[in-house]
Design a protein around this motif. Structure first.
Motif, PDB file in Angstrom:
ATOM      1  N   LEU A  14       0.989  -1.340   0.393  1.00  0.00           N
ATOM      2  CA  LEU A  14      -0.231   0.254  -0.364  1.00  0.00           C
ATOM      3  C   LEU A  14       0.572   1.002  -0.102  1.00  0.00           C
ATOM      4  O   LEU A  14       0.610   1.886  -0.666  1.00  0.00           O
ATOM      5  CB  LEU A  14      -0.774  -0.412   1.247  1.00  0.00           C
ATOM      6  CG  LEU A  14      -2.538  -1.186   0.933  1.00  0.00           C
ATOM      7  CD1 LEU A  14      -3.152  -0.935   2.501  1.00  0.00           C
ATOM      8  CD2 LEU A  14      -3.309  -0.195  -0.428  1.00  0.00           C
ATOM      9  N   ALA A  15       1.938   1.494   0.560  1.00  0.00           N
ATOM     10  CA  ALA A  15       2.878   2.171   0.291  1.00  0.00           C
ATOM     11  C   ALA A  15       3.877   2.488  -0.349  1.00  0.00           C
ATOM     12  O   ALA A  15       4.484   3.296  -0.924  1.00  0.00           O
ATOM     13  CB  ALA A  15       4.310   2.303   1.592  1.00  0.00           C
ATOM     14  N   ARG A  16       4.550   1.842  -1.133  1.00  0.00           N
ATOM     15  CA  ARG A  16       5.324   1.769  -2.276  1.00  0.00           C
ATOM     16  C   ARG A  16       4.823   0.869  -3.793  1.00  0.00           C
ATOM     17  O   ARG A  16       5.092   2.134  -4.425  1.00  0.00           O
ATOM     18  CB  ARG A  16       5.944   0.784  -1.743  1.00  0.00           C
ATOM     19  CG  ARG A  16       7.180   1.034  -1.138  1.00  0.00           C
ATOM     20  CD  ARG A  16       8.026   2.240  -0.967  1.00  0.00           C
ATOM     21  NE  ARG A  16       8.680   2.955   0.008  1.00  0.00           N
ATOM     22  CZ  ARG A  16       9.303   3.846   0.708  1.00  0.00           C
ATOM     23  NH1 ARG A  16       7.976   4.505   0.648  1.00  0.00           N
ATOM     24  NH2 ARG A  16      10.184   4.014   1.458  1.00  0.00           N
ATOM     25  N   PHE A  80       5.808   2.786   7.023  1.00  0.00           N
ATOM     26  CA  PHE A  80       6.372   2.314   5.399  1.00  0.00           C
ATOM     27  C   PHE A  80       6.465   3.885   4.294  1.00  0.00           C
ATOM     28  O   PHE A  80       7.436   3.718   3.773  1.00  0.00           O
ATOM     29  CB  PHE A  80       5.974   1.171   4.465  1.00  0.00           C
ATOM     30  CG  PHE A  80       6.440  -0.072   5.385  1.00  0.00           C
ATOM     31  CD1 PHE A  80       7.201  -0.140   6.085  1.00  0.00           C
ATOM     32  CD2 PHE A  80       5.276  -0.613   5.571  1.00  0.00           C
ATOM     33  CE1 PHE A  80       7.925  -1.578   6.263  1.00  0.00           C
ATOM     34  CE2 PHE A  80       5.869  -2.142   5.785  1.00  0.00           C
ATOM     35  CZ  PHE A  80       6.991  -2.588   6.569  1.00  0.00           C
ATOM     36  N   SER A  81       5.799   4.028   4.607  1.00  0.00           N
ATOM     37  CA  SER A  81       5.804   5.642   3.357  1.00  0.00           C
ATOM     38  C   SER A  81       6.584   6.948   4.021  1.00  0.00           C
ATOM     39  O   SER A  81       6.493   7.583   2.732  1.00  0.00           O
ATOM     40  CB  SER A  81       4.427   6.313   3.412  1.00  0.00           C
ATOM     41  OG  SER A  81       3.849   6.728   4.783  1.00  0.00           O
ATOM     42  N   THR A  82       7.062   6.416   5.498  1.00  0.00           N
ATOM     43  CA  THR A  82       7.836   7.637   5.636  1.00  0.00           C
ATOM     44  C   THR A  82       9.398   7.162   5.609  1.00  0.00           C
ATOM     45  O   THR A  82      10.177   7.960   4.995  1.00  0.00           O
ATOM     46  CB  THR A  82       8.089   7.973   7.061  1.00  0.00           C
ATOM     47  OG1 THR A  82       8.277   6.982   7.592  1.00  0.00           O
ATOM     48  CG2 THR A  82       6.283   8.683   7.465  1.00  0.00           C
ATOM     49  N   LEU A  83       9.258   5.811   4.825  1.00  0.00           N
ATOM     50  CA  LEU A  83      10.651   5.562   4.385  1.00  0.00           C
ATOM     51  C   LEU A  83      11.278   5.978   2.728  1.00  0.00           C
ATOM     52  O   LEU A  83      10.144   6.121   2.355  1.00  0.00           O
ATOM     53  CB  LEU A  83      11.352   4.036   4.318  1.00  0.00           C
ATOM     54  CG  LEU A  83      10.887   3.462   5.833  1.00  0.00           C
ATOM     55  CD1 LEU A  83      11.152   1.703   5.764  1.00  0.00           C
ATOM     56  CD2 LEU A  83      11.565   3.741   7.059  1.00  0.00           C
ATOM     57  N   SER A  84      12.557   6.338   2.707  1.00  0.00           N
ATOM     58  CA  SER A  84      12.949   7.401   1.323  1.00  0.00           C
ATOM     59  C   SER A  84      12.481   5.991   0.425  1.00  0.00           C
ATOM     60  O   SER A  84      12.820   4.849   0.664  1.00  0.00           O
ATOM     61  CB  SER A  84      14.288   7.454   1.508  1.00  0.00           C
ATOM     62  OG  SER A  84      14.836   7.931   0.109  1.00  0.00           O
ATOM     63  N   GLU A  86      14.187   6.939  -2.061  1.00  0.00           N
ATOM     64  CA  GLU A  86      15.212   6.202  -3.062  1.00  0.00           C
ATOM     65  C   GLU A  86      15.877   4.694  -2.780  1.00  0.00           C
ATOM     66  O   GLU A  86      17.081   4.188  -3.349  1.00  0.00           O
ATOM     67  CB  GLU A  86      16.287   7.457  -2.794  1.00  0.00           C
ATOM     68  CG  GLU A  86      16.330   8.252  -3.677  1.00  0.00           C
ATOM     69  CD  GLU A  86      15.038   9.295  -2.984  1.00  0.00           C
ATOM     70  OE1 GLU A  86      15.099   9.311  -1.872  1.00  0.00           O
ATOM     71  OE2 GLU A  86      14.413  10.159  -3.523  1.00  0.00           O
ATOM     72  N   ILE A  87      16.043   4.039  -1.263  1.00  0.00           N
ATOM     73  CA  ILE A  87      16.938   3.137  -0.765  1.00  0.00           C
ATOM     74  C   ILE A  87      15.981   1.809  -1.685  1.00  0.00           C
ATOM     75  O   ILE A  87      16.674   0.841  -2.159  1.00  0.00           O
ATOM     76  CB  ILE A  87      16.601   2.803   0.417  1.00  0.00           C
ATOM     77  CG1 ILE A  87      16.956   3.585   1.557  1.00  0.00           C
ATOM     78  CG2 ILE A  87      16.454   1.604   1.148  1.00  0.00           C
ATOM     79  CD1 ILE A  87      16.357   3.917   3.253  1.00  0.00           C
ATOM     80  N   ASP A  88      14.965   1.913  -1.954  1.00  0.00           N
ATOM     81  CA  ASP A  88      13.811   1.011  -2.577  1.00  0.00           C
ATOM     82  C   ASP A  88      14.517   1.180  -4.600  1.00  0.00           C
ATOM     83  O   ASP A  88      14.883  -0.209  -4.374  1.00  0.00           O
ATOM     84  CB  ASP A  88      11.890   1.261  -2.844  1.00  0.00           C
ATOM     85  CG  ASP A  88      12.347   0.507  -1.359  1.00  0.00           C
ATOM     86  OD1 ASP A  88      12.472   0.355  -0.361  1.00  0.00           O
ATOM     87  OD2 ASP A  88      11.004   0.958  -1.349  1.00  0.00           O
ATOM     88  N   ASP A  89      14.693   1.980  -4.816  1.00  0.00           N
ATOM     89  CA  ASP A  89      15.188   2.574  -5.810  1.00  0.00           C
ATOM     90  C   ASP A  89      16.523   2.272  -6.595  1.00  0.00           C
ATOM     91  O   ASP A  89      16.600   0.785  -7.467  1.00  0.00           O
ATOM     92  CB  ASP A  89      15.215   3.822  -6.064  1.00  0.00           C
ATOM     93  CG  ASP A  89      13.677   4.456  -6.798  1.00  0.00           C
ATOM     94  OD1 ASP A  89      13.021   3.008  -6.784  1.00  0.00           O
ATOM     95  OD2 ASP A  89      12.987   5.225  -6.519  1.00  0.00           O
ATOM     96  N   ALA A  90      17.170   2.307  -4.956  1.00  0.00           N
ATOM     97  CA  ALA A  90      19.274   1.281  -5.055  1.00  0.00           C
ATOM     98  C   ALA A  90      18.764   0.192  -5.448  1.00  0.00           C
ATOM     99  O   ALA A  90      19.758  -0.805  -5.902  1.00  0.00           O
ATOM    100  CB  ALA A  90      19.796   2.288  -4.132  1.00  0.00           C
ATOM    101  N   ALA A  91      18.340  -0.675  -4.439  1.00  0.00           N
ATOM    102  CA  ALA A  91      18.130  -2.215  -4.132  1.00  0.00           C
ATOM    103  C   ALA A  91      17.144  -2.435  -5.465  1.00  0.00           C
ATOM    104  O   ALA A  91      17.951  -3.528  -5.831  1.00  0.00           O
ATOM    105  CB  ALA A  91      16.817  -2.600  -3.133  1.00  0.00           C
ATOM    106  N   ILE A  92      16.599  -2.150  -6.057  1.00  0.00           N
ATOM    107  CA  ILE A  92      15.638  -2.530  -7.074  1.00  0.00           C
ATOM    108  C   ILE A  92      16.778  -2.483  -8.725  1.00  0.00           C
ATOM    109  O   ILE A  92      17.167  -3.932  -9.336  1.00  0.00           O
ATOM    110  CB  ILE A  92      14.994  -1.916  -7.817  1.00  0.00           C
ATOM    111  CG1 ILE A  92      13.176  -2.877  -6.731  1.00  0.00           C
ATOM    112  CG2 ILE A  92      14.454  -2.306  -9.637  1.00  0.00           C
ATOM    113  CD1 ILE A  92      12.422  -1.521  -7.173  1.00  0.00           C
TER     114      ILE A  92
END
Length: 199
Positions: A14-16, A80-84, A86-92
């Motif tokens: 829901l957040a991402r 979860f919506s407060t987490l950056s 960019e971290i997800d994008d870098a992990a992907i």
């Protein structure tokens, strides 16, 4: 644990993630709490009786997560919506799947929220009475809150009632219900405080 198992991936989605009806679903999750539990008891009682889930702990294992997952989803989605992003994008870009991102990045960064939600869900389940009262008839399966109410019946514990003053006995049972969660939190707090964030 069952609630967290379902609510962590759901709240992350829901957040991402983007999907049709996301905003509607996010808003409707918390609307479930506008329906009082007493309205749900009668239909659930009829369905559980037909499925053979009444008077079994498995029936409560179905009901308790169903009543706590919405609030856990709502609370964790906000965190979860407060987490950056960019971290997800870098992990992907590093080749991680969404499931690996949840396990290796989102959960470690969200330990304060997960611990808070776990304590809140535990308190909801600990204090729940209505479903246990309606679904359980076997005294060996009673939850603590249901068992205390059964102390009113002298058929269940006739010798105990003759030996003990019923008022003191019930008062002791009520104190157990009140003190066990607070003592559990007091014992667990030194262990869990490293996961909590204080402002």
């Amino acid at each position: 644990l069952i609630t967290l198992f379902f609510s962590i991936p759901g709240a992350y989605a829901l957040a991402r993630l983007r999907f049709p009806g996301k905003e509607w679903f996010s808003g409707s999750v918390i609307l479930i709490y506008l329906i009082p539990s007493i309205v749900l008891v009668v239909p659930l009682y009829a369905v559980f009786s037909q499925l053979g889930l009444r008077n079994s702990l498995f029936g409560l294992f179905v009901v308790y997560p169903a009543t706590t997952i919405p609030v856990a989803l709502y609370m964790l989605r906000g965190y979860f919506s407060t987490l950056s992003r960019e971290i997800d994008d870098a992990a992907i870009m590093d080749g991680l799947s969404r499931f690996q991102i949840i396990l290796k990045i989102a959960i470690p960064l969200s330990k304060p929220a997960i611990v808070s939600v776990a304590l809140y869900v535990f308190m909801i389940a600990w204090n729940e009475f209505l479903f246990a009262f309606m679904f359980l008839d076997d005294t060996s399966l009673f939850t603590l809150s249901r068992g205390i109410v059964s102390l009113n019946s002298s058929l269940l514990f006739p010798k105990i009632f003759k030996l003990l003053n019923i008022f003191n006995f019930k008062l002791s049972a009520y104190l157990i219900v009140l003190l066990v969660p607070s003592k559990l939190i007091k014992v667990a707090f030194p262990i869990l405080k490293s996961f909590l964030v204080f402002f």
